[in-house]
Design a protein around this motif. Structure first.
Motif, short mmCIF file in Angstrom:
data_model
loop_
_atom_site.label_atom_id
_atom_site.label_comp_id
_atom_site.label_asym_id
_atom_site.label_seq_id
_atom_site.Cartn_x
_atom_site.Cartn_y
_atom_site.Cartn_z
N LEU A 288 53.54 48.10 -15.10
CA LEU A 288 53.93 49.32 -16.25
C LEU A 288 53.51 49.61 -17.55
O LEU A 288 53.16 50.12 -18.59
CB LEU A 288 55.84 49.17 -16.56
CG LEU A 288 56.56 50.42 -17.29
CD1 LEU A 288 56.32 51.44 -15.63
CD2 LEU A 288 58.06 49.97 -17.24
N TYR B 172 57.05 43.95 -15.76
CA TYR B 172 57.13 45.17 -16.07
C TYR B 172 55.64 45.26 -17.05
O TYR B 172 55.01 46.07 -17.61
CB TYR B 172 58.17 45.02 -17.61
CG TYR B 172 59.57 45.44 -17.16
CD1 TYR B 172 60.27 46.42 -16.23
CD2 TYR B 172 60.37 44.11 -17.37
CE1 TYR B 172 61.00 46.50 -16.13
CE2 TYR B 172 61.24 44.87 -16.66
CZ TYR B 172 62.28 45.99 -15.82
OH TYR B 172 63.31 45.65 -15.86
N GLY C 190 62.72 55.09 -8.79
CA GLY C 190 61.65 54.18 -10.15
C GLY C 190 61.32 52.94 -9.56
O GLY C 190 60.43 52.53 -8.42
N TRP C 191 60.92 52.11 -11.27
CA TRP C 191 59.51 51.57 -11.78
C TRP C 191 60.09 50.48 -10.18
O TRP C 191 59.25 49.69 -9.17
CB TRP C 191 60.49 50.20 -12.87
CG TRP C 191 59.10 49.98 -12.42
CD1 TRP C 191 59.37 48.30 -12.77
CD2 TRP C 191 57.42 49.72 -12.49
NE1 TRP C 191 58.30 47.34 -12.61
CE2 TRP C 191 56.73 48.60 -13.58
CE3 TRP C 191 56.39 50.63 -12.30
CZ2 TRP C 191 55.47 48.40 -12.94
CZ3 TRP C 191 55.11 50.59 -12.69
CH2 TRP C 191 54.79 49.06 -12.60
N ASP C 192 61.57 50.00 -9.49
CA ASP C 192 61.02 48.27 -8.73
C ASP C 192 60.94 49.42 -7.67
O ASP C 192 60.20 48.68 -7.04
CB ASP C 192 63.69 48.30 -8.80
CG ASP C 192 63.51 48.31 -10.09
OD1 ASP C 192 62.86 47.67 -10.59
OD2 ASP C 192 64.79 47.83 -10.14
N LEU D 249 58.82 51.18 -7.03
CA LEU D 249 57.11 51.26 -7.32
C LEU D 249 56.66 50.04 -7.15
O LEU D 249 55.49 49.85 -6.41
CB LEU D 249 56.75 52.33 -8.03
CG LEU D 249 55.00 52.45 -8.63
CD1 LEU D 249 54.91 53.58 -7.43
CD2 LEU D 249 54.62 52.77 -10.29
N VAL D 250 57.34 48.91 -7.41
CA VAL D 250 56.44 48.16 -7.49
C VAL D 250 56.73 47.44 -5.88
O VAL D 250 55.84 46.41 -5.47
CB VAL D 250 57.63 47.12 -8.87
CG1 VAL D 250 57.48 45.40 -7.85
CG2 VAL D 250 56.80 47.39 -9.63
N ASP E 98 51.06 51.84 -18.99
CA ASP E 98 51.44 52.73 -20.28
C ASP E 98 50.13 52.51 -20.99
O ASP E 98 49.80 53.84 -22.11
CB ASP E 98 52.74 52.38 -21.16
CG ASP E 98 53.13 53.05 -22.41
OD1 ASP E 98 52.80 53.87 -22.44
OD2 ASP E 98 53.90 52.34 -23.02
#
Length: 571
Positions: free
Chosen positions: A106, A103, A545-547, A549-550, A110
């Motif tokens: 992330l 994270y 989700g974020w996973d 995108l990573v 942010d």
């Protein structure tokens, strides 16, 4: 024709107006809402300092953030600005799944969005715990917002049963003894409440303190702010000064990007090496440099390591704690010792050269903690870079925290296919493992579902630990805590999840480690490697989700494990 003059740039609450197609209305609405919070027009006319608040009930390291922010506000107000605090993501290693590193980007995303798009003329970034400082510096560089770094500071060591303890080197040391049967369950439970007893980041030269030392070297905060303990009154005075400095940046703007010169990057690497700092800092510094269009060259790091001594005697490399480093003279004393290795013309946020920041040598220094050049902890730097058939793009080993007798090793390897496989098998009494074997963990790099955790400190199999084995060569594509120790090869690139050679390693293969030659070789014939590669296939991408995108965007460890689309053009 009459000449047109450029309209003055908006400042304070006039910056970054919301877009309704009517700028005057947007500012009218903004002032109206601000006045609902009780601000006078006189206050709203002042320049604005944003304060990134990373306080969180999930983040023990940052529990002093509220009082630090109040001190920052005092400094801003006294200097003529309007302080406005805003929350961002807060990252704490023990509180996140799969791990905090997953994270970091992330948080950087942010923080950058808030710095770039809220009305502020400058910012104070309150960080500290591991990934927060690199995330905030990455964000500041990319947003262009003049920014002052303010770290929460390290915790104090606790005296207990005749010894001093502090997270987290002592945590790992005692846990290893517990696994070896040397410490009882009752004792380990008691120790659980003695290892971290004050606010602040880990009290050793772990990742948080390493990044604090680097941030101060780069000029984002004063030198003594790198080491002042979290609970000292000095820390609050530093917070007040950070607020005042942010107002100075409004009157004389200095962009974060302007501090990121090649000379300053080399200085940061020299400091990392001389303090015996965390291996994590290599990934974070690469990401920070990448945002500035620079490259942290691993071969250059290795070159600097050969001419940079380790001078700071702190755990996990030595014996002391961060409070000892601060009392011993801190960063000023350290930088004075290695001044001939540094670019002394680099500038800080106030335009002061590093030469002037470190003074004339009249400072106090405690030689038990900060050694003289002629009596170093180690004559060479704490980190080395390895290359070879197992790591074509490089890997890292912290030689200052490793066992020298293992530096030249050729042995059979025992491979774990991931964290679950490691957890299921490492303590199996029937595990076929010898003290001379090499332990290998794969599928734990930045693109893996594991998110590049601090799992590189593979536990010694319990059957060996209880025979007295304290260290083994361990290899992985993930990280280890800056508080950890051992002969551990990390950040193997390319990682297994993208099909690097590590993905093809199997139990029973032989691996050769040579610190002297800077090599890490998988001794498997080319035709056998080709056969294995033909059978290999990548794991499916996460659904959303974020996973997701990573999985699609994360770079490899030598590039900082940043998101590719966040890098400047050409990077």
């Amino acid at each position: 024709m009459t000449g047109k003059t450029d309209a003055p740039k908006p400042h304070g609450l006039g910056r970054n107006a919301s877009n309704y197609g009517d700028r005057d209305f947007a500012l009218y609405l903004r002032r109206s809402f601000a006045k609902s919070m009780g601000y006078s027009q006189a206050m709203l006319d002042k320049p604005v300092v944003g304060i990134a608040d990373t306080g969180s009930d999930y983040n023990n390291c940052h529990r002093t953030a509220p009082e630090l922010i109040e001190a920052v506000k005092r400094g801003v107000l006294a200097a003529g600005g309007l302080p406005l605090a805003f929350p961002t993501i807060s990252i704490c290693e023990p509180s996140l799944s799969p791990c905090s590193m997953h994270y970091r980007n992330l948080m950087a995303l942010d923080t950058e969005a808030m710095l770039a798009n809220q009305p502020m003329d400058a910012a104070v970034l309150v960080g500290g715990c591991d990934k927060t400082v690199p995330a905030q510096l990455m964000a500041a560089i990319s947003s262009g917002t003049p920014s002052v770094m303010l770290v929460v500071g390290p915790m104090l060591a606790q005296s207990f049963a005749g010894e001093r303890l502090s997270a987290c080197t002592d945590c790992r040391r005692y846990w290893a003894r517990y696994r070896a049967g040397e410490v009882s369950g009752e004792r380990i439970k008691t120790l659980e409440g003695k290892l971290a007893t004050t606010a602040g980041t880990c009290g050793v030269m772990g990742t948080a303190s390493t990044m604090a030392c680097i941030a101060s070297t780069l000029g984002f905060m004063p030198l003594d702010a790198a080491s002042a303990p979290a609970v000292h009154a000095d820390r609050l005075r530093m917070a007040e000064e950070a607020g005042a400095q942010a107002v100075r940046l409004i009157n004389k703007p200095v962009t974060p990007l302007s501090l990121m010169t090649q000379g300053n990057l080399d200085n940061a690497v020299r400091v990392l090496l001389s303090i015996g700092g965390s291996t994590n800092a290599v990934v974070h510094l690469a990401a920070i440099a990448g945002r500035a269009g620079l490259k942290l060259d691993l071969k250059r790091l290795d070159e600097l390591s050969e001419t940079t001594p380790v001078l700071v005697d702190l755990k996990p490399t030595g014996e002391g704690y961060m409070e000892d480093f601060h009392a011993a003279g801190g960063m000023q004393a350290l930088l004075w010792e290695i001044r001939d290795l540094l670019d002394l013309d680099t500038l800080d946020l106030d335009g002061v050269t590093l030469r002037d920041r470190i003074g004339d040598g009249s400072h106090f220094v405690d030689r038990k903690i900060i050694r003289a050049r002629e009596k170093p902890v180690s004559p060479v730097g704490g980190l080395v870079t390895l290359y070879g058939s197992l790591a074509p793009d490089g890997a890292i080993l912290k030689r200052s925290a490793a066992t020298e007798s293992l530096f030249e090793t050729e042995a059979r390897c025992l491979v774990f296919d991931g964290l679950e496989d490691l957890a299921n098998r490492v303590d199996d009494p029937e595990l076929d493992v010898l003290a001379t074997d090499i332990l290998v963990l794969k599928n734990a790099g930045p693109r893996s579902p594991a998110g590049m955790p601090e799992a590189g400190y593979l536990p010694i199999p319990k059957k060996l630990a209880r025979q007295g084995v304290k260290d083994m060569v361990r290899i992985s594509d993930c990280r280890m805590s800056g508080t950890a120790f051992g002969t551990i090869v990390l950040h193997v690139a390319p990682e297994a999840s993208v099909g690097g050679p590590l993905a093809l390693a199997e139990t029973g293969d032989r691996i050769r480690l040579s610190v002297k030659d800077r090599r890490i070789e998988l001794l498997v014939a080319e035709d056998e490697m080709a056969r294995r590669r033909a059978l290999w296939s990548p794991a499916p991408a996460p659904a959303r989700g974020w996973d997701r995108l990573v999985h699609e965007q994360v770079t490899q460890a030598p590039q900082g494990a940043d998101l590719a689309f966040m890098l400047p053009p050409g990077r």
